[in-house]
Enzyme design. Sequence first.
Site, short mmCIF file in Angstrom:
data_model
loop_
_atom_site.label_atom_id
_atom_site.label_comp_id
_atom_site.label_asym_id
_atom_site.label_seq_id
_atom_site.Cartn_x
_atom_site.Cartn_y
_atom_site.Cartn_z
N ASP A 297 0.78 -1.25 0.00
CA ASP A 297 0.00 0.00 0.00
C ASP A 297 0.81 1.30 0.00
O ASP A 297 1.80 1.41 0.72
CB ASP A 297 -0.86 0.10 1.28
N GLU B 45 -10.50 -2.34 4.50
CA GLU B 45 -9.17 -1.81 4.79
C GLU B 45 -9.03 -0.40 4.19
O GLU B 45 -9.83 0.01 3.36
CB GLU B 45 -8.09 -2.72 4.17
C1 FRU Z 1 -3.92 -3.56 2.76
C2 FRU Z 1 -3.26 -4.01 4.06
C3 FRU Z 1 -3.59 -3.03 5.17
C4 FRU Z 1 -2.45 -3.24 6.13
C5 FRU Z 1 -1.30 -3.51 5.20
C6 FRU Z 1 -0.28 -4.48 5.72
O1 FRU Z 1 -3.28 -4.06 1.63
O2 FRU Z 1 -3.68 -5.32 4.38
O3 FRU Z 1 -4.85 -3.23 5.75
O4 FRU Z 1 -2.24 -2.13 6.94
O5 FRU Z 1 -1.85 -3.99 3.99
O6 FRU Z 1 0.85 -4.52 4.92
#
Ligand code: FRU
Length: 476
Positions: free
Chosen positions: A27, A201
């Site tokens: 992300d 998320e």
């Molecule tokens: C989304 C996610 C978020 C988390 C991160 C962990 O892709 O699952 O919810 O903070 O990636 O790397």
Amino acid sequence: MNKDLKMEKETFRPICHFSPSKHWINDPNGLVYYKGEYHLFYQYHPHSMVWGPMHWGHAVSTDLCEWEELPVALYPDELGQIFSGSAVVDWHNTSGFQEGEEAVLVAIFTHHGEDNEKQSIAYSNDSGRSWMKYEGNPVIPNPGIKDFRDPKVFWHEESSKWIMSLACGDHIQFYGSPNLKEWDYLSSFGETYGGHGGVWECPDLIYLDVEGEELKKWVLIVSLNPGGPNGGSAIQYFTGDFDGTTFVTDQKEEDEKWADWGRDFYAAVTWSGTEQPVWIGWMNNWEYANQTPTAEFRGSMSIARTLSLENKQGNYYLIQKPLMSNRLKKQLIFSSDQADFGLESPLNIKIPALPFMIDLEMKDGNSPTFTVSLKGKGTLLAITFDQTSQQVRVDRTKSGRVDFSEHFPSIDTMPIDSLKDMFLLVDHASIELFINGGRYVMTESFYPASSIDLVEFNTSIEQADYEQLTIQTIHM
Ligand code: FRU
């Protein structure tokens, strides 16, 4: 692209998209604009090609196209890994963290511990180059919710406070704070709304212009994994109102609005501090993200896109427009103004270099069914505009390396109401398709056996069908 990698020759290295010089990213995080620099932090595993203990990697850009990679900004610690989150400029030093003349940047992120997830903050007094974690962390302890993460914060002028959106498994919670350190729970949204095929998320609450009207609407962005319209990860959104405490949607519970129908646009959020809302997403899908066949790095970001809304009979839809820097040099490869296409059918256009973009403007939305094929040796990626079923189909089943995951080879679809125009951006391992001025968007990754060197429009489309067609290559 990352400035230092211009000489490198990894086959799948994108040029007008950010990818790290080495290892795993997911992300985008901490997107904040400060003094002419766009900061892009990102979920980063600096020692491995697969997801692992999360750090915040860091890059900066002045035009959102050319990126300079900087040292890792945040490392895991005794409270846990550094999961996704956001950053703001604390212009009025509400946090008290500012030390000198420079405004202080504050990052708000999730500490993912072995026991639970909680929210923490860190600050920088040198334009994001170095970061101090706050000694009072966490600022929001875990209230007994397993998935409790991805804080996205903005300053809400009307209620004079910071607002945080937080993903809580199957809903979003909102918190308010005067100083980024003390947070009060405000409200929740979403348990019975929208798509729930997976975990919610990376939320973002944004205030967008409605095109052609003196009106703004609030939009709540929510990433969902799995449960996307074509499988795996995808981003949904809810339009509505926010009064400083509560978000109320104008949609029905069962409505699902998708930001991007492709398989590879996830966890996108907006930059804090820009005049115009701009966002960027991770061009990947959790269904196969850990197996993609790149050699030195794994994962890249989409092109940055501006955001607004379209009003269609009282329903509001996201409009995304790719932000292509003025600094990019473009070379015209093909223009319908300069050639007689009637003679050549199917229309084959040789592509001398990547990336390139295709602009197609149809006559009066009366499009036939036709296919645009991107070809290279051993590689075919086909995009079909199907007038009968009112659908766009992207077929990447023969697009080169497809065998690294059973989830990868796919024919993905997107419903459209008409085809007025399309803009297609093709880089070494991705396409981004924007239809009708950005009302419909599909982002798909692919891993060609050899670079795309030909674009073919099949015989079903004739010059009489379109107003204009141009193809340009992009040089950095
Ligand atoms: C989304 C996610 C978020 C988390 C991160 C962990 O892709 O699952 O919810 O903070 O990636 O790397």
